[in-house]
Design a protein around this motif. Structure first.
Motif, PDB file in Angstrom:
ATOM      1  N   ILE A  87      -3.983  -0.416   0.156  1.00 30.44           N
ATOM      2  CA  ILE A  87      -5.774  -0.990   1.058  1.00 30.44           C
ATOM      3  C   ILE A  87      -6.220  -0.695   0.173  1.00 30.44           C
ATOM      4  O   ILE A  87      -7.494  -2.162   1.290  1.00 30.44           O
ATOM      5  CB  ILE A  87      -4.716  -0.504   2.274  1.00 30.44           C
ATOM      6  N   ALA A  88      -7.197   0.080   0.249  1.00 28.11           N
ATOM      7  CA  ALA A  88      -8.358   0.500   0.066  1.00 28.11           C
ATOM      8  C   ALA A  88      -9.086  -0.467  -1.409  1.00 28.11           C
ATOM      9  O   ALA A  88     -10.291  -0.976  -1.528  1.00 28.11           O
ATOM     10  CB  ALA A  88      -8.367   2.483  -1.438  1.00 28.11           C
ATOM     11  N   LEU A 145      -2.113   3.883   0.931  1.00 30.89           N
ATOM     12  CA  LEU A 145      -3.590   3.595   0.949  1.00 30.89           C
ATOM     13  C   LEU A 145      -4.673   3.372   0.299  1.00 30.89           C
ATOM     14  O   LEU A 145      -5.597   2.983   0.090  1.00 30.89           O
ATOM     15  CB  LEU A 145      -4.004   5.421   1.378  1.00 30.89           C
ATOM     16  N   SER A 146      -3.861   2.939  -1.623  1.00 35.19           N
ATOM     17  CA  SER A 146      -4.655   3.565  -2.988  1.00 35.19           C
ATOM     18  C   SER A 146      -4.841   1.490  -2.884  1.00 35.19           C
ATOM     19  O   SER A 146      -5.693   1.303  -2.806  1.00 35.19           O
ATOM     20  CB  SER A 146      -3.943   3.722  -3.710  1.00 35.19           C
ATOM     21  N   VAL A 205       3.429   6.652   1.094  1.00 31.49           N
ATOM     22  CA  VAL A 205       2.024   6.765   2.125  1.00 31.49           C
ATOM     23  C   VAL A 205       0.781   6.986   0.960  1.00 31.49           C
ATOM     24  O   VAL A 205      -0.270   5.672   1.535  1.00 31.49           O
ATOM     25  CB  VAL A 205       1.877   7.321   3.031  1.00 31.49           C
ATOM     26  N   LEU A 206       0.252   7.578  -0.101  1.00 33.29           N
ATOM     27  CA  LEU A 206      -0.417   6.997  -0.799  1.00 33.29           C
ATOM     28  C   LEU A 206      -0.720   6.069  -1.642  1.00 33.29           C
ATOM     29  O   LEU A 206      -2.418   5.579  -1.651  1.00 33.29           O
ATOM     30  CB  LEU A 206      -0.967   8.769  -1.386  1.00 33.29           C
TER      31      LEU A 206
END
Length: 358
Positions: free
Chosen positions: A32-33, A29-30, A25-26
């Protein structure tokens, strides 16, 4: 004991799976960021480029309108009368006072193609104004003049005769073709047929429709300078030599570009630049003065002296403007042809507008 040991194994496996899920998940998210940051940066750059492109476009447009204003003033009888009056008063005053009186009037823009800078807050426009009297009138050029000009681009022979005759057939009113020319029978036989115009050229680009005229001849190719293979001259094509806006059948030497002088007189680029340098000090009054101030040009003017002028009042001008930022990271060129005419509402009329110049 065995039951407790099994529970520990189950709890340990569950915690390990949860850790893997959290890491995934991290990572997601990274990504996506990072993608969001990259997209925002790209959009920011696109917006900045669009802003600069818009700015330099209007810098160039402002330069064109400044040049038009200068031309209107240059052709305004009232302003010219005032300038003449100041010049006459200067002769009656002591030298220092006379210079001060003359300097109170703004310097007139020359229409021989020299650059002028028009400053703006965040950039500038480089503007060049050239009188169409300095080019060869495609619609009025005689057979002799056409042959001399085309000879510069094409060696003696049938190819040159085809181009010269076809140009004259395109602009004449009849359907009778010259020995090496072309009329409707030729153009209708092409894979994509069209009619011979049998009328004056409205634009220079019409030359590309004429038999024998290739894009290389029209847009130009690099010519070798006096240094042979080591030195390259300018890119010269039909578009640099001819005009459809001139109202005369001769060329004003004081307004001609180096390219026109090269082709018309048959001289080198270095000699053409020499003529321009001497002309910038003071315009030539007549042929005798040209030969006197540039003696090396004497052998080249005898055959073409009937095609030369030294003073014209033609109202057609080509204005080229390049808008650029102070950092010169963005640049945009515009070009137009204007006719200065007091009868028009604003004193001028735009005859042609080119929204992109490269």
């Amino acid at each position: 004991m065995r039951r407790m040991s099994g529970r520990r194994k189950i709890d340990s496996g569950a915690r390990g799976m949860a850790l893997v899920i959290v890491l995934w998940v991290l990572t997601l998210l990274s990504v996506i960021a990072l993608e969001f940051c990259f997209s925002m940066r790209t959009e920011l750059n696109v917006t900045q480029n669009f802003k600069e492109e818009t700015q330099v476009y209007f810098y160039a447009q402002g330069g064109i309108h400044r040049a038009i204003a200068e031309l209107v003033y240059k052709n305004d009888p009232a302003i010219q009368a005032q300038r003449k009056q100041v010049e006459e008063q200067k002769k009656l005053l002591p030298a220092a006072e006379g210079e001060q009186a003359t300097s109170s009037l703004p310097e007139e823009w020359r229409t021989d193609g020299r650059p002028y800078s028009v400053p703006f807050r965040f950039g500038e426009a480089e503007v060049r104004v050239r009188s169409e009297a300095g080019r060869i009138n495609l619609n009025r050029a005689s057979d002799q003049l056409l042959r001399k000009v085309i000879k510069y681009f094409v060696e003696m022979g049938e190819k040159r005769d085809v181009i010269v005759d076809s140009i004259q057939d395109w602009r004449d009113k009849d359907d009778l073709h010259r020995l090496n020319g072309a009329e409707n029978d030729y153009y209708q036989s092409l894979p994509e047929p069209y009619n011979c115009k049998n009328g004056d050229f409205d634009t220079l680009e019409e030359l590309l429709l004429v038999r024998g005229v290739t894009p290389e001849l029209f847009y130009g190719k690099k010519m070798k300078g006096e240094g042979g293979g080591q030195e390259e001259g300018p890119i010269v094509g039909f578009k640099d030599i001819f005009t459809v806006f001139s109202s005369i059948d001769r060329v004003d030497v004081n307004m001609a570009s180096p390219e026109v002088l090269m082709v018309l007189l048959g001289i080198s680029f270095d000699m053409a630049k020499r003529v321009i340098e001497v002309r910038e000090e003071k315009e030539f009054a007549n042929l005798a003065e040209l030969v006197q101030r540039v003696p090396e040009i004497t052998p080249y003017v005898q055959d073409v002296k009937g095609f030369l002028l030294f003073k014209t009042n033609m109202p057609y001008y080509t204005i080229t403007a390049w808008g650029k930022t102070k950092e010169a990271e963005s640049k945009r060129g515009l070009e137009c042809v204007v006719k200065i005419d007091p009868k028009e509402e604003n004193g001028y009329k735009i005859l042609m507008w080119r929204d992109a110049v490269y």
